[in-house]
Design a protein around this motif. Structure first.
Motif, PDB file in Angstrom:
ATOM      1  N   LYS A  72      51.403  64.260 -19.125  1.00 44.06           N
ATOM      2  CA  LYS A  72      50.703  65.548 -19.198  1.00 44.06           C
ATOM      3  C   LYS A  72      49.631  65.677 -18.117  1.00 44.06           C
ATOM      4  CE  LYS A  72      52.919  65.589 -23.174  1.00 44.06           C
ATOM      5  NZ  LYS A  72      52.290  65.714 -24.487  1.00 44.06           N
ATOM      6  N   ASP A  73      49.304  66.923 -17.779  1.00 42.51           N
ATOM      7  CA  ASP A  73      48.140  67.255 -16.950  1.00 42.51           C
ATOM      8  C   ASP A  73      48.166  66.583 -15.581  1.00 42.51           C
ATOM      9  OD1 ASP A  73      47.206  68.771 -19.069  1.00 42.51           O
ATOM     10  OD2 ASP A  73      45.992  67.150 -19.881  1.00 42.51           O
ATOM     11  N   LEU A  74      49.320  66.545 -14.958  1.00 47.77           N
ATOM     12  CA  LEU A  74      49.450  65.925 -13.641  1.00 47.77           C
ATOM     13  C   LEU A  74      49.047  66.906 -12.554  1.00 47.77           C
ATOM     14  CD1 LEU A  74      52.997  64.325 -14.122  1.00 47.77           C
ATOM     15  CD2 LEU A  74      50.778  63.225 -14.495  1.00 47.77           C
ATOM     16  N   HIS A  75      48.338  66.415 -11.536  1.00 52.28           N
ATOM     17  CA  HIS A  75      48.074  67.265 -10.377  1.00 52.28           C
ATOM     18  C   HIS A  75      49.212  67.115  -9.367  1.00 52.28           C
ATOM     19  CE1 HIS A  75      46.854  63.831  -7.963  1.00 52.28           C
ATOM     20  NE2 HIS A  75      45.754  63.603  -8.694  1.00 52.28           N
ATOM     21  N   ALA A  76      49.150  67.860  -8.290  1.00 55.52           N
ATOM     22  CA  ALA A  76      50.285  67.988  -7.368  1.00 55.52           C
ATOM     23  C   ALA A  76      50.737  66.642  -6.820  1.00 55.52           C
ATOM     24  CB  ALA A  76      49.914  68.935  -6.231  1.00 55.52           C
ATOM     25  N   GLU A  77      49.818  65.771  -6.442  1.00 55.56           N
ATOM     26  CA  GLU A  77      50.206  64.487  -5.873  1.00 55.56           C
ATOM     27  C   GLU A  77      50.839  63.590  -6.931  1.00 55.56           C
ATOM     28  OE1 GLU A  77      50.216  63.409  -2.611  1.00 55.56           O
ATOM     29  OE2 GLU A  77      49.937  65.572  -2.378  1.00 55.56           O
ATOM     30  N   GLN A  78      50.314  63.617  -8.143  1.00 53.06           N
ATOM     31  CA  GLN A  78      50.886  62.791  -9.208  1.00 53.06           C
ATOM     32  C   GLN A  78      52.278  63.262  -9.587  1.00 53.06           C
ATOM     33  OE1 GLN A  78      47.645  63.475 -11.853  1.00 53.06           O
ATOM     34  NE2 GLN A  78      46.476  61.680 -11.185  1.00 53.06           N
TER      35      GLN A  78
END
Length: 579
Positions: free
Chosen positions: A355-361
């Motif tokens: 959950k809640d991943l940013h673009a790089e992750q």
């Protein structure tokens, strides 16, 4: 997509108040394994002045792992740069689109819905009161004893998997453990597991074999890394009443089991309450910090799970990764799964969702949006996880006929797939392991819809736009943990698109009373088709010929009197794709 309200935001509002829950003493000072003085503020009641001081039980004995355990040779290292640079979402996941999930464990036995193992320790709350009336006081009959009642006596995984496959599932998800910390598999590193207690069956193993025998991919979900904070109410005591001050069983130690059914087991392997009560947010940042042996035990359990069952998809109910960023356990698990998966398949076929991943992750993991959907088309594949009712089985939902309908779920699935996503849908099971009558009807209705319309779902890819109509221009109501709400109303002007080969599939989300549909994105001169003209139109599930015209307003289609399915009917259109 930027979420307005994330899972972390939602949980943090309540989790930060954990230490102030009714009847739960707050501890001053840290005295693992020693007596600690008790401070007793309560949100709703004051504890008994005669409450004894809390004596923290000793930490459970660790089960040692062999040297090198959890390390596998391969291209992936346990850091973001390595995981992101070498990962690509496998084609099987992109083709599958739909999985069914049994979010099933001992918390389903009481048939009272979500978070039973936590809420039963909240003094005078509805679950506490139910528990006291049905089972007894939580100082004498705690969740460990509820586990022992769960027998899964009528569970037939092969039969259930056959129903799920008929309903369109291309992968099946089984729960390794919930926040209750009980392993539903033959766990080497967690003595409290389903082969020893309760069903005395390998639940994950049974599901996995049945799914693979049926040709389905296997998803395994993990929620068990947060018992440290989640079970803190189990340290509490009634503030008033005949058992005021008598602590619940979350503080029990191994030696207290002499002569009882759980003799030889350590309750702290389950409850993990050998620490003072602290305050934590959803990523488990807090004080006192999670003990390293607790973290490593979780890591060992997941590596053991991977080695035994080889999941195609590993789902984490976490912000970013388990116990992140205070631990690298999640990064180590990801590297281990990817490297061992390559060893088995010759290429990387594994998926990890969180959950809640940013673009790089999102270059390293697949974003999961719980009980919500993305607002628009995503360039990178993603997943929704949701349930037709409560996550854990709740009898009152069946009694009141409140499950999501197959119409709602089919519309949700179409919206998700049009946006480059997958749906992992839980159909909750009662403790004995047999769906109720409403769930069986839901599966039958969904099967009927899939039989007609599945061609436009499975193996498809998104178009240049995901849809048109009022639902694409209005701001969607927010989902519970970020994103947009998963179930929402649609009109006959709402259309969703998918593609496969030379076909564009246009899902008309609601059957028009006028028996005509206008697909505006296919108007002559539309930038989406770049001068290409419609060559052929058919309606999936309808044997007759469809009359249509294409003009400056769109593709105009005359529909039959009756829809071929209950919702989201599909026009199959040729000639407009560049192939």
């Amino acid at each position: 997509m930027k979420h307005r309200f994330t899972r972390r935001d939602f949980i943090k509002k309540s989790a930060l108040l954990t230490g102030g829950a009714a009847g739960l003493p707050l501890l001053r000072g840290f005295g693992q394994g020693t007596a600690a003085a008790v401070s007793s503020p309560s949100a709703t009641a004051s504890p008994s002045p005669s409450a004894p001081p809390v004596i923290l039980p000793p930490a459970p004995a660790a089960i040692a792992a062999p040297d090198g355990f959890g390390i596998a040779p391969g291209p992936f290292q346990p850091n973001w740069e390595s995981l992101a640079s070498g990962y690509q979402v496998p084609e099987w996941f992109r083709d599958a689109k739909f999985g069914i999930w049994a979010h099933w464990g001992p918390q389903c036995q009481p048939e009272m819905g979500d978070w039973y193992a936590k809420n039963m320790y909240k003094f005078n709350g509805p679950i506490y009161n139910f528990h006291v009336q049905k089972y007894g006081h939580p100082s004498k009959f705690g969740f460990k004893d509820v586990i022992n009642l769960w027998k899964a006596e009528d569970w037939d995984p092969a039969h259930l998997i056959s129903l799920y496959k008929r309903a369109g599932a291309k992968y099946f998800a089984t729960m390794a453990h919930h926040h209750d910390n009980f392993d539903n598999f033959n766990s080497k590193y967690q003595p409290w597991n389903s082969t020893v207690i309760g069903p005395k069956k390998d639940i994950v193993g049974g599901w996995t074999k049945a799914a693979r025998d049926a040709g389905l991919r296997v998803s395994i979900t993990s929620h068990g890394d947060r018992a440290w904070s989640w079970y803190q109410e189990a340290q509490g005591a009634d503030p008033t009443g005949p058992l005021a001050g008598v602590h619940y069983d979350g503080l029990m130690s191994k030696d207290q089991g002499a002569g009882l059914w759980w003799e030889g087991l350590d309750p702290q392997d389950l409850y993990a309450q050998y620490h003072q009560v602290g305050r934590y947010d959803w990523p488990q940042n807090g004080s006192p910090p999670l003990a390293k042996p607790f973290i490593e035990k979780y890591f060992h359990r997941i590596v053991d799970l991977i080695d035994k069952y080889h999941p195609d998809l590993l789902y984490f109910d976490d912000t970013i990764l388990p116990i992140y960023p205070v631990s690298d356990a999640g990064l180590r698990i990801a590297a281990y799964l990817y490297n061992t998966n390559i060893q088995r398949h010759g290429k990387l076929e594994a998926v990890i969702t969180s959950k809640d991943l940013h673009a790089e992750q999102r270059k390293a993991l697949v974003l999961d949006v719980e009980r919500g959907v993305t607002a628009g088309l995503e360039a990178i594949p993603w997943q929704t996880d949701t349930c037709i009712g409560s996550w854990h089985y709740k009898r009152s939902i069946f009694d009141q006929h409140q499950y999501k309908t197959a119409v709602q779920v089919s519309q949700m699935l179409v919206d998700i797939v049009s946006k480059n996503g997958n749906l992992q849908l839980s159909i909750p099971l009662p403790g004995r392991g047999v769906p109720d009558d409403d769930e069986l009807k839901f599966l039958s209705d969904l099967t009927a819809w899939m039989d007609v319309n599945g061609e436009g779902i499975f193996g498809t890819r998104p178009w240049t736009v995901y849809g048109e109509g009022p639902s694409t221009t209005r701001v969607a109501p927010p989902g519970r943990f970020g994103g947009a709400r998963d179930v929402r109303p649609y009109t006959s002007e709402d259309v969703r698109f998918t593609t496969k080969g030379d076909a564009l599939y246009a899902f008309v989300m609601a059957w028009p009373d006028s028996r005509t549909a206008v697909i505006k994105s296919l108007a002559q001169g539309s930038p989406h088709i770049k001068g290409r003209g419609v060559a052929h139109v058919s309606l999936l599930g309808y044997g007759g010929k469809i009359k249509w015209t294409q003009d400056a307003q769109g593709l105009n289609v005359n529909l039959p009197d009756q829809p071929p399915s209950a919702s989201a009917t599909v026009l199959k259109i040729k000639g407009v794709l560049a192939v």
